[in-house]
Design a protein around this motif. Structure first.
Motif, short mmCIF file in Angstrom:
data_model
loop_
_atom_site.label_atom_id
_atom_site.label_comp_id
_atom_site.label_asym_id
_atom_site.label_seq_id
_atom_site.Cartn_x
_atom_site.Cartn_y
_atom_site.Cartn_z
N GLY A 7 -1.66 12.72 5.33
CA GLY A 7 -3.04 13.11 5.54
C GLY A 7 -4.07 12.25 4.82
N GLN A 8 -3.61 11.17 4.23
CA GLN A 8 -4.54 10.29 3.49
C GLN A 8 -4.49 8.87 4.07
OE1 GLN A 8 -6.50 11.51 1.00
NE2 GLN A 8 -5.61 13.49 1.51
N GLY A 9 -5.50 8.11 3.75
CA GLY A 9 -5.48 6.71 4.09
C GLY A 9 -4.63 5.93 3.11
N PRO A 10 -4.19 4.75 3.50
CA PRO A 10 -3.40 3.93 2.58
C PRO A 10 -4.18 3.58 1.32
CG PRO A 10 -3.27 3.11 4.83
CD PRO A 10 -4.35 4.14 4.81
N LEU A 54 3.73 0.93 2.55
CA LEU A 54 3.38 -0.02 3.59
C LEU A 54 3.28 -1.42 3.02
CD1 LEU A 54 0.46 2.00 5.23
CD2 LEU A 54 2.79 1.76 6.12
N PHE A 67 -4.25 0.88 -1.98
CA PHE A 67 -3.78 -0.42 -2.43
C PHE A 67 -2.94 -0.28 -3.70
CE2 PHE A 67 -3.88 -4.84 -3.46
CZ PHE A 67 -4.11 -4.93 -4.83
N TYR A 122 0.85 -1.18 0.00
CA TYR A 122 0.00 0.00 0.00
C TYR A 122 0.89 1.23 0.00
CZ TYR A 122 -4.11 -2.78 1.29
OH TYR A 122 -5.14 -3.68 1.30
N PHE A 147 0.41 -5.22 9.38
CA PHE A 147 1.17 -4.22 8.66
C PHE A 147 2.57 -4.05 9.25
CE2 PHE A 147 -1.56 -2.04 5.61
CZ PHE A 147 -2.80 -2.51 5.96
N GLY A 148 3.51 -3.76 8.39
CA GLY A 148 4.81 -3.31 8.83
C GLY A 148 4.76 -1.83 9.16
N GLU A 149 5.88 -1.31 9.63
CA GLU A 149 5.92 0.10 10.03
C GLU A 149 6.11 1.03 8.84
OE1 GLU A 149 7.71 -0.90 14.47
OE2 GLU A 149 8.66 0.65 13.25
N GLN A 192 0.83 5.37 1.27
CA GLN A 192 0.11 6.34 2.08
C GLN A 192 0.80 7.69 1.98
OE1 GLN A 192 -0.03 5.50 6.31
NE2 GLN A 192 -1.89 6.70 6.59
#
Lengths: 113, 114
Positions: free
Chosen positions: A40-43, A91, A45, A35, A104-106, A37
């Motif tokens: 200020g946004q969501g991840p 991500l 795909f 993903y 999820f990873g960091e 990101q």
């Protein structure tokens, strides 16, 4: 730690350079997702693998982006000829099966100057 | 195309007060529904998920969410907020045929006042 690990955590590069990110999923997980990101946004795909097969790619994944998962273990995401618009957090996540919890990873933060 | 809307970009709540985060989705059929939390410098963590059955779902850290089909909503609640709940919260949906291919909302940042 047996979670999803990503490397490098931060990458600063100049426009036009190539970068590669690596993701090591949880060992028994057969599905791996990428993903992106932005601030200020969501991840969003990008792509996913089941074992070594890449099953789907988002239209966000231009031909400068390529992802692999050789042998169905770790995965790499390469961005060629980076652009400033590629600056984002990348991500990786993995799961066991289609409905297993996604871990999820960091993330790997990319800054393109 | 499916979409997820989180109407509130920021919410500030006092410690000990209740919290409700809104999520609306647009999808042809009822998808799988999720709430994730992202704390600074940490990966996304699953709080709870709804696949089917009871429309009130319990999650970790004292959170719950209620699925309302008629409103296409999946709001997240916590009765009493702790300072450690300050984070960004994401609602996500996935079609049942591709259970983990998530579409995320834009997120709601929660600030907790002492």
């Amino acid at each position: 730690d047996t979670g999803v690990s990503q490397d490098p955590r931060h990458k600063i590069t100049k426009r036009g350079q190539n970068v590669t990110f690596r993701c090591d999923p949880i060992s028994e997980h057969n599905r791996l997702y990428w993903y992106r990101q932005t601030l200020g946004q969501g991840p969003e795909f990008l792509t996913y693998f089941q074992n070594e097969a890449q099953l789907e790619k988002s239209r966000l994944l231009s031909d400068r982006f390529s992802a692999e998962r050789p042998k169905g273990s770790f995965s790499t995401l390469e961005i060629q000829r980076t652009e400033q618009g590629d600056s984002a957090m990348y991500l990786c996540a993995s799961s066991l099966g289609i409905t297993g919890e996604l871990f999820f990873g960091e993330g790997s933060r990319l800054t393109v100057l | 195309a499916q979409s997820v809307t989180q109407p509130d970009i920021h919410i500030t709540v006092s410690e000990g007060a209740s919290l409700e985060l809104r999520c609306n989705y647009s999808y042809g059929a009822t998808p799988y529904l999720f709430w994730y939390v992202q704390s600074p410098g940490q990966g996304l963590q699953l709080l709870l998920k709804y696949f089917s059955g009871d429309t009130l779902v319990q999650g970790i850290k004292g959170f719950e969410a209620e699925f309302k089909r008629s409103q296409s909503s999946f709001n997240l609640r916590k009765p009493s907020v702790h300072w450690s709940d300050a984070a960004e919260y994401f609602c996500a949906v996935a079609p049942k045929a591709a259970g983990n291919k998530l579409t995320f909302g834009g997120g709601t940042r929660v600030l907790v006042k002492p």
